[in-house]
Design an enzyme around this catalytic site. Structure first.
Site, PDB file in Angstrom:
ATOM      1  N   LYS A 171     -36.156  52.465 -45.557  1.00 41.92           N
ATOM      2  CA  LYS A 171     -36.788  52.511 -44.234  1.00 41.92           C
ATOM      3  C   LYS A 171     -37.432  51.176 -43.879  1.00 41.92           C
ATOM      4  CE  LYS A 171     -37.765  57.497 -44.093  1.00 41.92           C
ATOM      5  NZ  LYS A 171     -37.264  57.887 -45.433  1.00 41.92           N
ATOM      6  N   GLU A 219     -45.477  59.730 -53.723  1.00 40.72           N
ATOM      7  CA  GLU A 219     -44.079  59.918 -54.109  1.00 40.72           C
ATOM      8  C   GLU A 219     -43.755  59.164 -55.394  1.00 40.72           C
ATOM      9  OE1 GLU A 219     -39.525  59.331 -52.394  1.00 40.72           O
ATOM     10  OE2 GLU A 219     -41.225  58.491 -51.274  1.00 40.72           O
ATOM     11  N   HIS A 278     -38.336  58.401 -50.020  1.00 37.73           N
ATOM     12  CA  HIS A 278     -38.720  58.714 -48.645  1.00 37.73           C
ATOM     13  C   HIS A 278     -39.558  57.563 -48.091  1.00 37.73           C
ATOM     14  CE1 HIS A 278     -39.613  61.111 -45.155  1.00 37.73           C
ATOM     15  NE2 HIS A 278     -40.913  60.955 -45.345  1.00 37.73           N
TER      16      HIS A 278
END
Length: 412
Positions: A334, A313, A302
């Site tokens: 990302k 994470e 993520h």
């Protein structure tokens, strides 16, 4: 024995490309989709951020104008990606009573909502368009895709902030496993590059303010990370039961073999510090997939480039995989696409499927000063080859409200 659910079609429109092939090649090349906005929002509204990861191909280059006028941009993006995914799946002749749609958005038709409010204030109620509600409603993208393909097994729009796209795919898997559908078009979409959402995210101190160098602003796991770059776009997959795909001779990319869902019960925006909810989702997905930690070779994280969230994470992945984490490579895509919010998890599922197909983990860019607390092998700058044989990928998506989704993608 649980019904196996396979991926037979992929579609996308993103800051890296107007379709899946161009997006994937740009990702493998380590391209940034972040760029200065060609407008006066920063000066006009005092926005501290004047850049975003905007679409590489504008929807007006793909969709006819009469069709666009009926849709919020979020639905436009979903339609573009869904048509590509359906064509990629072979545009199958299917029983429409056995065809479902699950397309989610984290925020919905924000452009339509705010434009209608401006019209009401400036011109009065009589000038508000009659299509406003069908355009602004959060299920609008799902509804338009359902109408496009005549789906009658159900059209759904789960909303779980930045986990929405991944949760949509998880729900689609459940639709097929439960026997409600044979084939489902699923994914996420978002169109929030608008001054109001940008101002709100900036106020919450979640956006990067690296205005001098937008292309290098998103830097997950770098000690100088300062927030995410807002992005826009859509990712869509076509899912089928293995039996349905085999009966029509479909090309199969991969299998969605495990879905894990949890909630933190902790805070409306902050991740739970120990990562317990994220850990629970990953463990659930692995258990459902019936695979061991040693089978996992790649994680699409993520990893939004926030100071706190990235490491929570990473530590959670190591907790779940134990010693097997030493054999896993992690990508934070990302860094290239920006954060597509409700579309992020779906696009990253597309990336996970392609990683399995091509045996390539895409890179993470802009990590110039790696965080010394990073506990995993981060793929930096150039792709990393994945091993031969059976390969499992974990795709993580987390959202405001404490929503956690983990999907396991395996070679079929």
């Amino acid at each position: 024995m649980s019904t196996r659910v396979v991926v037979t079609g992929l579609g996308a429109t993103t800051p890296l490309g107007g379709d899946v092939p161009t997006t994937w090649q740009a990702a493998l090349a380590g391209t940034s989709g972040a760029r200065k906005l060609d407008n006066d929002w920063s000066e006009k509204y005092g926005l501290p951020v004047d850049f975003a990861a905007t679409l590489a191909v504008a929807p007006e280059e793909v969709l006819p104008r009469p069709e666009m006028k009926k849709m919020d941009p979020s639905a436009q993006y979903a339609m573009i990606a869904s048509r590509e995914a359906w064509a990629d799946a072979g545009a199958p002749e299917v029983d429409k009573d056995r065809l479902g749609v699950v397309v989610s958005s984290g925020i919905g038709g924000i452009w339509t909502t705010l434009d209608a409010w401006d019209t009401l204030r400036e011109k009065g109620a009589r000038r508000v368009l009659p299509m406003t509600v069908p355009m602004l409603m959060p299920n609008s993208p799902s509804a338009y895709v359902e109408l496009e393909f005549g789906a009658r097994a159900g059209a759904h729009a789960l909303v779980s902030a930045c986990a929405s796209g991944a949760e949509a795919i998880g729900y689609a898997v459940d639709m097929i496993r439960s026997g409600r559908a044979d084939i489902v078009i699923a994914g996420g979409t978002e169109a929030t590059i608008h001054p109001m959402p940008m101002a709100a995210f900036a106020a919450s101190r979640t956006l990067s303010t690296r205005t001098d160098d937008p292309a290098r602003a998103s830097r997950p796991y770098d000690v100088d990370r300062d927030g995410f770059v807002i992005g826009e776009g859509s990712g869509i997959v076509v899912l089928e039961s293995e039996a349905h795909a085999a009966a029509r001779g479909a090309r199969v990319y991969a299998e969605i073999s495990g879905v894990g869902l949890s909630s933190d019960g902790y805070h409306i925006t902050s991740p739970e510090p120990t990562g317990r909810g994220q850990i629970a989702a990953m463990r659930m997905a692995l258990k459902e997939a019936g695979i061991a930690a040693a089978d996992v070779k790649h994680v699409n994280a993520h990893a939004t480039s926030t100071v706190v969230g990235d490491l929570i994470e990473a530590r959670g992945v190591r907790e779940v995989l134990g010693d097997a984490a030493d054999g896993v490579v992690l990508s934070a895509t990302k860094s290239m696409t920006g954060h597509l919010l409700g579309g992020a998890g779906a696009l990253e599922t597309v990336f996970s499927v392609l990683a399995v197909r091509d045996r390539q983990a895409p890179p993470t860019i802009n990590v110039e000063n790696p965080d010394p607390e990073m506990v995993l092998d981060l793929v930096r700058d150039t792709p990393r080859a994945l091993p031969d044989g059976d390969v499992a990928v974990i795709n993580n998506s987390f959202g405001f409200g404490g929503h956690n989704v983990a999907l396991v993608v395996t070679n079929a």
